[in-house]
Design a protein around this motif. Structure first.
Motif, mmCIF file in Angstrom:
data_model
loop_
_atom_site.group_PDB
_atom_site.id
_atom_site.type_symbol
_atom_site.label_atom_id
_atom_site.label_comp_id
_atom_site.label_asym_id
_atom_site.label_seq_id
_atom_site.Cartn_x
_atom_site.Cartn_y
_atom_site.Cartn_z
ATOM 1 N N ASP A 23 45.160 43.880 45.572
ATOM 2 C CA ASP A 23 44.036 43.306 44.833
ATOM 3 C C ASP A 23 44.484 42.769 43.484
ATOM 4 O O ASP A 23 45.232 43.439 42.765
ATOM 5 C CB ASP A 23 42.946 44.360 44.591
ATOM 6 N N THR A 25 42.376 42.168 41.043
ATOM 7 C CA THR A 25 41.502 42.761 40.040
ATOM 8 C C THR A 25 41.352 44.256 40.300
ATOM 9 O O THR A 25 41.023 44.656 41.420
ATOM 10 C CB THR A 25 40.098 42.106 40.106
ATOM 11 N N PRO A 27 39.694 47.978 40.397
ATOM 12 C CA PRO A 27 38.326 48.444 40.552
ATOM 13 C C PRO A 27 37.795 48.973 39.221
ATOM 14 O O PRO A 27 38.573 49.203 38.284
ATOM 15 C CB PRO A 27 38.432 49.563 41.583
ATOM 16 N N PRO A 28 36.482 49.188 39.117
ATOM 17 C CA PRO A 28 35.930 49.723 37.875
ATOM 18 C C PRO A 28 36.498 51.109 37.559
ATOM 19 O O PRO A 28 36.910 51.843 38.460
ATOM 20 C CB PRO A 28 34.426 49.794 38.125
ATOM 21 N N ALA A 29 36.481 51.447 36.287
ATOM 22 C CA ALA A 29 37.027 52.737 35.840
ATOM 23 C C ALA A 29 36.384 53.908 36.568
ATOM 24 O O ALA A 29 37.054 54.902 36.860
ATOM 25 C CB ALA A 29 36.848 52.882 34.331
ATOM 26 N N GLU A 30 35.092 53.808 36.873
ATOM 27 C CA GLU A 30 34.404 54.906 37.573
ATOM 28 C C GLU A 30 35.036 55.151 38.941
ATOM 29 O O GLU A 30 35.145 56.292 39.389
ATOM 30 C CB GLU A 30 32.913 54.598 37.765
ATOM 31 N N ALA A 31 35.431 54.083 39.624
ATOM 32 C CA ALA A 31 36.048 54.228 40.938
ATOM 33 C C ALA A 31 37.399 54.929 40.833
ATOM 34 O O ALA A 31 37.758 55.727 41.696
ATOM 35 C CB ALA A 31 36.213 52.868 41.602
ATOM 36 N N SER A 34 37.462 59.033 40.462
ATOM 37 C CA SER A 34 37.021 59.900 41.553
ATOM 38 C C SER A 34 37.841 61.180 41.591
ATOM 39 O O SER A 34 39.039 61.175 41.316
ATOM 40 C CB SER A 34 37.164 59.173 42.885
ATOM 41 N N THR A 42 35.438 56.181 46.684
ATOM 42 C CA THR A 42 35.294 54.990 45.841
ATOM 43 C C THR A 42 36.325 53.890 46.107
ATOM 44 O O THR A 42 36.115 52.755 45.681
ATOM 45 C CB THR A 42 35.383 55.367 44.346
ATOM 46 N N GLN A 47 43.733 50.414 48.127
ATOM 47 C CA GLN A 47 43.414 50.414 46.692
ATOM 48 C C GLN A 47 43.939 51.688 46.033
ATOM 49 O O GLN A 47 44.469 51.650 44.922
ATOM 50 C CB GLN A 47 41.908 50.318 46.469
#
Length: 105
Positions: A23, A25, A27-31, A34, A42, A47
């Protein structure tokens, strides 16, 4: 042994790129935060490899930190890719090798 681990990490990254599973980009920090094994709630396994596993191991190698004494990521990847049309044999071989390197005494 550390050189062998570094080489197989490069192979894993190359295979993810070859299979178009890399990828551009993150993933968001929240993902990434986990607490589930492999961040399975997430992230996809590719990924997780790209954004958690590889950076963590690269950092440990660069800092001279002790490497994990056990690793078992190949079975997770085998399950994820089972039934996939992607030619993942080389990626799975690299994951089995990193498991073996990190789990050997």
């Amino acid at each position: 042994m550390r050189t062998d681990v570094a080489e197989v990490l490069i192979d894993i990254e190359a295979e993810l790129r070859r299979l178009a599973l890399w990828d551009a980009t993150p993933p968001p920090a929240e993902a990434l935060a986990s607490t589930e094994p492999f961040a399975i709630d997430t992230l996809t396994p590719p990924q997780w490899l790209q954004f958690i596993f590889l950076p963590t191991l690269y950092r440990m190698l660069e800092e001279g930190a002790p490497l994990p004494e056990r690793c078992g990521i190949a079975p997770m990847a085998e399950e994820f890719f089972s039934g996939s049309a992607l030619p993942t044999a080389e990626l799975l071989d690299a994951l089995r090798l990193v498991d073996a390197l990190l789990s050997s005494e």
